[in-house]
Motif scaffolding. Structure first.
Motif, PDB file in Angstrom:
ATOM      1  N   SER A 114       0.792  -1.166   0.041  1.00 58.57           N
ATOM      2  CA  SER A 114      -0.138  -0.059   0.072  1.00 58.57           C
ATOM      3  C   SER A 114       0.876   1.201  -0.023  1.00 58.57           C
ATOM      4  O   SER A 114       0.518   2.457   0.290  1.00 58.57           O
ATOM      5  CB  SER A 114      -0.910  -0.035   1.072  1.00 58.57           C
ATOM      6  OG  SER A 114      -0.099   0.197   2.242  1.00 58.57           O
ATOM      7  N   GLN A 115       2.135   1.254  -0.148  1.00 59.01           N
ATOM      8  CA  GLN A 115       3.092   2.180  -0.306  1.00 59.01           C
ATOM      9  C   GLN A 115       3.742   2.299  -1.644  1.00 59.01           C
ATOM     10  O   GLN A 115       3.603   1.523  -2.379  1.00 59.01           O
ATOM     11  CB  GLN A 115       3.930   1.945   0.898  1.00 59.01           C
ATOM     12  CG  GLN A 115       3.459   2.527   2.089  1.00 59.01           C
ATOM     13  CD  GLN A 115       4.291   2.124   3.401  1.00 59.01           C
ATOM     14  OE1 GLN A 115       4.685   0.956   3.600  1.00 59.01           O
ATOM     15  NE2 GLN A 115       4.752   3.151   4.272  1.00 59.01           N
ATOM     16  N   THR A 116       3.972   3.514  -1.937  1.00 64.17           N
ATOM     17  CA  THR A 116       4.859   3.667  -3.164  1.00 64.17           C
ATOM     18  C   THR A 116       5.821   2.866  -3.385  1.00 64.17           C
ATOM     19  O   THR A 116       6.761   2.677  -2.504  1.00 64.17           O
ATOM     20  CB  THR A 116       5.128   5.185  -3.533  1.00 64.17           C
ATOM     21  OG1 THR A 116       6.101   5.747  -2.581  1.00 64.17           O
ATOM     22  CG2 THR A 116       3.935   6.124  -3.262  1.00 64.17           C
ATOM     23  N   MET A 153      -3.719   3.451   2.301  1.00 62.88           N
ATOM     24  CA  MET A 153      -3.217   4.999   2.744  1.00 62.88           C
ATOM     25  C   MET A 153      -2.018   5.253   1.577  1.00 62.88           C
ATOM     26  O   MET A 153      -0.950   4.803   1.848  1.00 62.88           O
ATOM     27  CB  MET A 153      -2.971   5.102   3.867  1.00 62.88           C
ATOM     28  CG  MET A 153      -4.043   5.374   4.796  1.00 62.88           C
ATOM     29  SD  MET A 153      -4.866   7.043   4.585  1.00 62.88           S
ATOM     30  CE  MET A 153      -5.727   6.461   3.033  1.00 62.88           C
ATOM     31  N   THR A 154      -2.180   6.320   0.983  1.00 60.16           N
ATOM     32  CA  THR A 154      -1.116   6.677   0.057  1.00 60.16           C
ATOM     33  C   THR A 154      -0.930   8.081   0.206  1.00 60.16           C
ATOM     34  O   THR A 154       0.331   8.690  -0.151  1.00 60.16           O
ATOM     35  CB  THR A 154      -1.466   6.463  -1.406  1.00 60.16           C
ATOM     36  OG1 THR A 154      -2.760   7.375  -1.944  1.00 60.16           O
ATOM     37  CG2 THR A 154      -1.717   5.299  -1.819  1.00 60.16           C
ATOM     38  N   LEU A 203       1.989   2.505  -6.762  1.00 57.23           N
ATOM     39  CA  LEU A 203       1.577   1.636  -5.549  1.00 57.23           C
ATOM     40  C   LEU A 203       2.822   0.431  -5.892  1.00 57.23           C
ATOM     41  O   LEU A 203       2.473  -0.154  -6.719  1.00 57.23           O
ATOM     42  CB  LEU A 203       0.381   1.459  -5.066  1.00 57.23           C
ATOM     43  CG  LEU A 203      -0.274   2.636  -4.686  1.00 57.23           C
ATOM     44  CD1 LEU A 203      -1.605   2.132  -4.026  1.00 57.23           C
ATOM     45  CD2 LEU A 203       0.476   3.260  -3.457  1.00 57.23           C
ATOM     46  N   LYS A 233       5.424   5.674   8.221  1.00 61.13           N
ATOM     47  CA  LYS A 233       5.540   4.490   6.959  1.00 61.13           C
ATOM     48  C   LYS A 233       6.118   3.226   7.653  1.00 61.13           C
ATOM     49  O   LYS A 233       5.597   2.254   7.072  1.00 61.13           O
ATOM     50  CB  LYS A 233       6.611   5.200   5.976  1.00 61.13           C
ATOM     51  CG  LYS A 233       6.237   6.186   5.339  1.00 61.13           C
ATOM     52  CD  LYS A 233       7.289   6.816   4.358  1.00 61.13           C
ATOM     53  CE  LYS A 233       6.988   8.245   3.715  1.00 61.13           C
ATOM     54  NZ  LYS A 233       7.940   8.735   3.081  1.00 61.13           N
ATOM     55  N   ASP A 289       8.751   4.731  -1.412  1.00 61.48           N
ATOM     56  CA  ASP A 289       8.720   4.584  -0.134  1.00 61.48           C
ATOM     57  C   ASP A 289       9.347   3.326   0.138  1.00 61.48           C
ATOM     58  O   ASP A 289       9.928   3.335   1.378  1.00 61.48           O
ATOM     59  CB  ASP A 289       7.276   4.854   0.346  1.00 61.48           C
ATOM     60  CG  ASP A 289       6.823   6.198   0.465  1.00 61.48           C
ATOM     61  OD1 ASP A 289       7.654   7.011   0.636  1.00 61.48           O
ATOM     62  OD2 ASP A 289       5.634   6.537   0.418  1.00 61.48           O
ATOM     63  N   LEU A 330      12.083   3.111   2.801  1.00 64.43           N
ATOM     64  CA  LEU A 330      12.171   2.363   4.222  1.00 64.43           C
ATOM     65  C   LEU A 330      13.240   1.443   4.390  1.00 64.43           C
ATOM     66  O   LEU A 330      13.632   1.137   5.525  1.00 64.43           O
ATOM     67  CB  LEU A 330      11.161   1.348   4.294  1.00 64.43           C
ATOM     68  CG  LEU A 330       9.681   2.056   4.521  1.00 64.43           C
ATOM     69  CD1 LEU A 330       8.139   1.620   4.366  1.00 64.43           C
ATOM     70  CD2 LEU A 330       9.654   2.658   6.099  1.00 64.43           C
ATOM     71  N   ILE A 352       0.427   9.728   2.248  1.00 65.54           N
ATOM     72  CA  ILE A 352       1.442  10.150   3.415  1.00 65.54           C
ATOM     73  C   ILE A 352       2.803  10.416   2.973  1.00 65.54           C
ATOM     74  O   ILE A 352       3.742   9.977   3.654  1.00 65.54           O
ATOM     75  CB  ILE A 352       1.554   8.877   4.337  1.00 65.54           C
ATOM     76  CG1 ILE A 352       1.596   7.572   3.573  1.00 65.54           C
ATOM     77  CG2 ILE A 352      -0.004   8.703   5.140  1.00 65.54           C
ATOM     78  CD1 ILE A 352       1.896   6.380   4.763  1.00 65.54           C
ATOM     79  N   ALA A 353       2.840  10.708   1.824  1.00 67.39           N
ATOM     80  CA  ALA A 353       4.366  11.041   1.261  1.00 67.39           C
ATOM     81  C   ALA A 353       4.186  12.370   1.008  1.00 67.39           C
ATOM     82  O   ALA A 353       4.080  13.025  -0.059  1.00 67.39           O
ATOM     83  CB  ALA A 353       4.553  10.242  -0.272  1.00 67.39           C
TER      84      ALA A 353
END
Lengths: 253, 394
Positions: free
Chosen positions: A102-104, B1-2, A151, B244, A107, A111, B4-5
């Motif tokens: 669910s993150q790009t 949830m996107t 994503l 994150k 990201d 991370l 947040i960048a």
């Protein structure tokens, strides 16, 4: 067939006499495996040979019943947890691609960026220019530059595998353990992945577990065959493929 | 949830406030409510059409506390995947700490007129104040306890649960067992917290009469400010790298572990923070409703909080606030108009939301506005195309 036991200080990973059993089943049976610093090693073996358990032991997920697991010629890994081992410099790619869906994509790499993993420092963390350059560099390596704002969950299966390898690179590990990186990939993707791993192996020690023999051939790596929890044979792919015992194990008794 | 960048160049205020439409609206509404509602209550005549009656003020004040409680649950459930079905316990503990302070404030104005002991202790024939009541006559000490007691319980609970890697439904069940055990304990008279009657008959707080209009408005404003502050803190957290990492842990715990994050420490940190927020909500709630008793510990209460968050939209923060207001308004209305229907409505609502609105009201609105924009864009494209064609025809 097995090579002579190398000196401890020459190895990046020294697995010696390791046994693990689950409810009486010996997943690893006195396994000894020595990976030299800078080496690219392929590990093959039929299902249940203990390949994944071996990775679990090295990365701290499973504690061995007996034996030594020594990293970088001096660090005992058998008493450490996953996070500690990861921070020491061992990266692990799972068989099933595991990314933060669910993150790009960006990201995901951010991370994995090497650095302080402390709760409180993550509260005030800010990327600096050098770190941003590093992320860009890894994007080039894994050929996902165009997808950085997508994503991770929207990537194709093969792209997720590369992203995960990219995340390993962000960790800047000395040793990468890669579990079946080409499972479910197209031929073109498989070829690209072999190139990717070979280029990574120029500056890292890499252990690849794989079933796909064409891929192992493309890697041109030294091969270890596992069977029933211990090493059955070791050598070049041609040598092990012509090994009587290996043929017997693979073709059935 | 996107969403947040944050852009790296953004200022802190930009990151907290303007980077997200939902948070802009939420903060604007909360500030407006904090100012306008007490003003309309205090400064308008009772017969004026815009007058906010006292009962409405305390009702909204209660909702503000519930919204803070919902926010605390959304932080751990929405962002870190920890489904606590016992968060009411932290709320109740914060409430008890505040209640103990107000009990001590009663002094000799109680029914038995004992200057040291609260009425229920005199009634139980206790001769002296138990040690754990010491210090609660001091407001500052009590406020520290409001945060500390839920925080320590959360630490103890989380330390064992997260280190042993208890997650998912198992964690939910033991959190429920925790609040149930506390409920049984607080029901006992010899615990020294008033047994099933709990703590009540409060007179004043910091010397202000609890029945006075000014005090009521003050508590309302305090609740609104607490909610706004907590909201900003949560926004900061979820837009930081920590946020994150939390989402990463929620979605792929093992990956997070194998890239070197100590998952249990991150979980513990947000869990404690969330428990403290819930404790503060309880402390603001008790003076506004005038009572705290062990029924606040019932597992059903904790489950209700989860429903507020689910209805509003999990993992959005403002969704939790919205959900708390919506469901509690429906509860106030239905328990008045058709009391027997309420529990069925609540259960039905939860099933409906789970099946048809997995992202809650906020998710629905976001999807709606996205589709509307898409349609508008394609309409514009069509128009541009036909313009082009008519131009070509000339």
């Amino acid at each position: 067939m097995t090579r002579a036991k190398p000196e401890l200080h020459d190895t990046i990973l020294y697995v010696d006499g390791v046994s693990v059993s689950f409810d009486g089943f010996k997943a690893l049976n006195n396994l000894s495996l020595y990976i030299l610093a800078g080496e690219l090693r392929a590990i093959i073996g039929p299902n249940g040979a203990g390949k994944t358990t071996m990775m679990d032991v090295v990365t701290g997920k499973t504690r061995p019943d007996t034996g030594d697991v020594i990293f970088n010629g001096g660090t005992d890994l058998t008493r450490m947890d996953e996070a500690r081992i990861a921070n020491l410099g061992i990266g692990r790619k799972f068989q099933k691609p595991t990314v933060f869906e669910s993150q790009t994509v960006y990201d995901n790499l951010e991370l994995a960026l090497a650095g302080n993993r402390n709760v409180f420092s993550s509260l005030v963390f800010k990327l600096n220019g050098q770190q941003r350059d590093r992320i860009d560099e890894v994007f080039e390596t894994i050929s996902l530059s165009a997808d950085r704002d997508r994503l991770a969950g929207d990537l194709s299966h093969g792209q997720k595998q590369w992203l995960e390898i990219g995340m390993l690179l962000m960790q800047d590990p000395e040793l990468l353990l890669v579990d079946e990186p080409v499972a479910g990939m197209t031929d073109a993707e498989t070829e690209q992945t072999a190139e990717l791993l070979k280029s990574i192996a120029k500056s890292h020690s890499v252990v690849v577990v794989e079933h796909d023999m064409t891929f192992v051939r493309a890697l041109a790596a030294h091969v270890t065959v596992l069977h029933e929890g211990s090493v059955l044979a070791e050598g070049t792919l041609d040598a092990v493929q012509n090994n009587e015992q290996v043929i017997e194990v693979y073709l059935g008794r | 949830m996107t969403g947040i960048a944050p852009r790296p160049s953004q200022s802190l205020i930009g990151r907290l406030v303007t980077s997200n439409v939902g948070s802009m609206i939420t903060l604007a509404v909360l500030f407006a409510v904090a100012i306008v509602v007490p003003l309309l209550n205090m400064a308008t005549p009772v017969d004026s059409p815009i007058h906010v009656p006292n009962y409405m003020l305390s009702l909204l004040g209660k909702y503000l506390c519930f919204a803070l409680l919902a926010l605390s649950v959304d932080l751990i459930w929405g962002y870190c995947g920890i489904l606590s079905l016992g968060h009411g316990a932290f709320f109740a503990l914060g409430g008890y700490a505040m209640g103990m302070y107000m009990m001590r404030q009663i002094g000799d104005r109680g029914v038995y007129g004992n200057p040291e002991l609260p009425d229920f202790m005199v009634f139980l024939n206790w001769q002296e104040l138990p040690w754990y009541w010491y210090g609660f006559d001091n407001f500052f000490f009590a406020m520290v306890m409001v945060a500390l007691v839920p925080g320590i319980l959360a630490f103890a609970f989380g330390w064992f649960a997260f280190r042993s890697r208890v997650t998912g439904v198992y964690l939910s069940i033991i959190s429920q067992a925790m609040t149930y055990a506390l409920m049984l304990a607080f029901f006992r008279n010899d615990m020294g917290f008033g047994g099933n009657n709990g703590l009540t008959d409060f007179k004043d707080i910091l010397g202000f009469d609890l029945q006075a209009d000014g005090t009521r408005a003050g508590l309302f404003v305090a609740s609104a400010l607490a909610l706004i502050t907590a909201y900003l803190v949560c926004r900061y957290l979820v837009t930081s790298r920590l946020g994150k990492v939390l989402v990463a842990i929620r979605d792929a715990e093992n990956r997070a572990r194998f890239i070197g994050y100590r998952v249990e420490y991150y979980r513990l940190f947000v869990f404690i923070l969330s428990a403290v927020m819930a404790g503060i909500a309880g402390a603001l709630y008790v003076p506004q409703v005038g009572i705290i008793n062990p029924s606040e510990f019932t597992p059903a209460n904790s489950i209700e909080i989860v429903i507020w968050v689910a209805v509003g939209g999990r993992g959005t923060l403002h969704g939790a606030i919205l959900g708390a207001f919506m469901v509690n308004y429906a509860k106030s209305y239905l328990t008045g108009a058709m009391p027997e229907v309420w529990l069925f409505a609540l259960g039905g609502l939860f099933i409906f939301v789970t099946l048809f609105m997995p992202k809650g009201v906020v998710g629905l609105v976001a999807k709606g506005s996205q589709q509307w924009q898409l349609r508008r864009r394609s309409a514009r494209d069509l128009r541009a195309e036909s313009d082009l064609r008519s131009e070509g025809a000339k």
